[in-house]
Scaffold this active site. Sequence first.
Site, short mmCIF file in Angstrom:
data_model
loop_
_atom_site.label_atom_id
_atom_site.label_comp_id
_atom_site.label_asym_id
_atom_site.label_seq_id
_atom_site.Cartn_x
_atom_site.Cartn_y
_atom_site.Cartn_z
N THR A 5 -2.12 -3.00 7.34
CA THR A 5 -2.46 -4.41 7.28
C THR A 5 -1.19 -5.19 7.01
O THR A 5 -0.35 -4.74 6.25
CB THR A 5 -3.44 -4.69 6.12
OG1 THR A 5 -4.70 -4.15 6.45
CG2 THR A 5 -3.59 -6.18 5.89
N THR A 44 0.89 -1.16 0.00
CA THR A 44 0.00 0.00 0.00
C THR A 44 0.93 1.22 0.00
O THR A 44 1.46 1.57 -1.05
CB THR A 44 -0.98 -0.03 1.19
OG1 THR A 44 -0.28 -0.21 2.40
CG2 THR A 44 -1.99 -1.14 1.01
N ASN A 86 -1.41 9.50 9.08
CA ASN A 86 -2.74 9.02 9.45
C ASN A 86 -3.78 10.09 9.70
O ASN A 86 -4.95 9.79 9.89
CB ASN A 86 -2.64 8.09 10.67
CG ASN A 86 -2.04 6.77 10.28
OD1 ASN A 86 -2.61 6.05 9.49
ND2 ASN A 86 -0.86 6.48 10.81
#
Lengths: 404, 404
Positions: free
Chosen positions: A189, A152, A399
Site C-alpha cells: 500500500t 509495514t 509474498n
Amino acid sequence: MDQNLSSITRPRGFLAAGGTCGIKASGKPDLALIACERPARLAAVFTTNAVVGAPVLVGREHVRGGRGRAFVVNSGCSNVATGQRGLDDARTMAAAAAEAIGCRPTEVLPASTGVIGHHLPIDRIVRGVAELGPKLAAGPRSDADAAHAILTTDLTPKAARRCVTIDDQVVEIGGIAKGSGMIAPNMATMLAFLTTDADLSAPMLRRALKRAVNADASFNRISVDSDTSTSDTVAILASGLAGHQPIREPDSRFDDFTAGLTALCQDLAYQVIRDGEGAEHVIRVVVEHAGSEADALRAARAVADSPLVKTAVHGGDPNWGRIAMAVGKSGAQVNPARMSIRIGPTPVYREGRPTAFDEAEAAGHMAEPEVRLTVDLGLGAGRCEFLGCDLSRQYIAINADYTT
Amino acid sequence: MDQNLSSITRPRGFLAAGGTCGIKASGKPDLALIACERPARLAAVFTTNAVVGAPVLVGREHVRGGRGRAFVVNSGCSNVATGQRGLDDARTMAAAAAEAIGCRPTEVLPASTGVIGHHLPIDRIVRGVAELGPKLAAGPRSDADAAHAILTTDLTPKAARRCVTIDDQVVEIGGIAKGSGMIAPNMATMLAFLTTDADLSAPMLRRALKRAVNADASFNRISVDSDTSTSDTVAILASGLAGHQPIREPDSRFDDFTAGLTALCQDLAYQVIRDGEGAEHVIRVVVEHAGSEADALRAARAVADSPLVKTAVHGGDPNWGRIAMAVGKSGAQVNPARMSIRIGPTPVYREGRPTAFDEAEAAGHMAEPEVRLTVDLGLGAGRCEFLGCDLSRQYIAINADYTT
C-alpha cells in the site's frame, strides 16, 4: 536521509508523533499522528480501486470541504473489507484524534495499512491516540517516530522536504511515505502524508496535489507489481503560516509551489520504488513521441509492469524484444516501422529494424541501480516517465513464503 | 497423452512431418509441416498485440479467402521486429512449403516462434521444408515429430483430439499446441494448429473457431504472465472428407461441431497453462453474477494475472484480500457489499464481510494441482472461467538467469 525524517514538522505550524499501540505482533511502531496547530487547508487523492478500505470512504467525506487539522494513521491492519463495523472503527479513530488535538472529527483524515479483512483493535488505537496527544509538541524527534510508525515491511523510512520562495518568503514542504511491504503477508500500500506552510485556497491546493501526483515519475507514475492497493492515499495539509499573500488562482506563484510539491512527490515516489518488494533495480521507462499523453502513459506502464521486462532487467539481459512486445500489448497506437528502442544510451531497435549494438555495453547499463529504457513511438508529442522495478526471487519469497 | 500426439492426422486427409533444420543451437527439432491432401477450408485467429511477427502479417493475408492447404512452422526464431526482410522470409517459407506440397504459396499459413529481433536462417528453412515434403506420408510417427518441432522450452508436447457425430458420420478434430517456454531466453508464445475432416463453409469455420477460442477456459481465457506474445496464432484446416452434408449455416450440426472444437481448444489451453513457465498450480478463476460478460472477463483476468494472487497461491496462503483487491482494480463494476469470495468450496468473504473459515481447509485446497477461486459479484448474469498459474522462483529463473 535521517535529517529529512523531521520533514513534516519543518513547515510552520505542524506537530507529529508516533508510537506503538499493539497492532503488530512484532511490537514495532504502528500509530502516527500528524497535526496542524491551527485550521489548515486539506487535499487528498485516493486509490482508484473499486474495493476500498473504510478509512478511504471516511477520508473522502472529510476531505470534501477542503479544511482539516490532522492525519491519524495506523499500520498492521488496513481495515479493508470489514463492512459497517469497519466504517464505525474508522470514524472512532478520527474522533479519538480530534479529541487529542481539540478539533472536530471531520477535520481528521484517518488512514490504515496492513492485512485485509481483519477488524481494527479499536480500543488499543483509541488508547494509543490519547497517549500520542501529549507527545505532539516534542519536536523533530517525534517526527521521525511518525515516519517509522506508518511502515509495514518497508526496509527504510521515507521522508523528503523541499523549499520554494513565494513573495520573498521561504515556503517549506515536507512529507513522509510508506511503500510496498507486506505483513504476514499483505499487499503493498502506498501512503504519503505531506505538510506545507504555504497559503493556498482549497481548490488551488487540490489542483496542485493532483498535478504533483500525476507528474512524470511521481506517485501515479510508479508500479512495484501492477497491483493497486485498496488503501492508497496521498494527502496534504497547508497551514498558511509562511507569510506570503494567499494563492487563490493558478498564477506564477501557484506554479512555483506546484513545482516544489511535484519535486517532493517525485522524491518520495522514487524512495518507494527503490524499496519495492525484492527490488534490486529501479526501471525508468521513458516513452517519447507517442500519439497522445494517454498513449505514452499506457505504453510506459505496460513496459514497467511486464513480468518479462522485469525479469530481463533482473537478469541483466538486453532482450529488447520484450520491450517491443509490452508496448504492442499496451493498447497505445503503435506503428512498428516508426518505433525505436534504447537501453540506456544504446539504440537497439530503429524504426522497425533490429540494430547491431554492443551487448556488453547494454548489459553493463542494466547492471546499474537505475536502468533506463526509452521507447520512441515516432508518432506525436506524447511523453511519459514511469518508474518500476525488477522482479526477483525475493519478491516471491516476501509474498509466498510467509503465510498468514 | 502419447496416443494423442498423432491427433492432427486422425481427421481424414491430413499429413504431417517434423524435423530439425538447424535453427536451435541445442539441435532440437525446429520445423514442422502439416498439410491437407486436398484443398481445405482455413480459418485462424491471431495475437491482439500491435507489434506482430512477419508470419502473422503474411498469415492474415493468406487466411482471408478462407481456403488453404498447409501450415509451416518453425521454432527457435520468431521473425518479429525484422522489417521488410522478415516479411520476405515469411513469404519464402510459405513458398517453400507450397512447392513441397504442390499448391499455391497463398494456401500456406506460416508461423514462427522463438527469439525476437533476429532474422530467420531462411536457407536452412527452405532446405528443411524440402526434406520434410517426402516424409509427409509416413503416418502417425511423423505426426508426433510435428508436435515436438513446434515447442520452444515447453516441458511436454501438447496434443488433443475429439470426435463429434454429424449426420451419423464420425467427425474427427485434432490439434497440437505450444505454450509458454523461452529460448535463450524468449517470450512465451502460444501456437495451436488444428485439423478436422468436417465440411464447413469458410464463414462457418471462422465462426466456430472464434467461438471456441473465446469459450470459458479456452485460448483467449488463459494467461501465464499477462504478457501477450507478438506471434500468437490458432489456426484450423478443414478437409471436408467426413462425409456429412456441408455445414453452411449456424444450425444444430454447427453447434455440435463447435462444441467439439471448443472442448478440444479447452483441452489444449489447459495443457498450455499446466506447462506454464515455473507453474506448480493451475488457478481456475470463476467470476459469477457480474454486471456483464465483459466485466466477468475483466475481473477474472485481473485475479488470474495479479502477482499478489499468484504468489499467495504459490505459498498456499488463503489471503483472500488479494483477490478482492484484484477484482477492485479490474475496472469491472463492483459493489463490495454484494461481493462474495470462495477458495475451493470454502466461503471466505460474504457480501462485504469477512467470514470465519477453516484456514487449514482453505490452505489444503490451495495445495492441490488445480486451485479454484470463485468471485460472486452479486450484480447480474455475467460469468467467466479463466485459467492462470502460480508465480514461482522457477519463473524468475527461466526468464532472468539465462541470458542471450
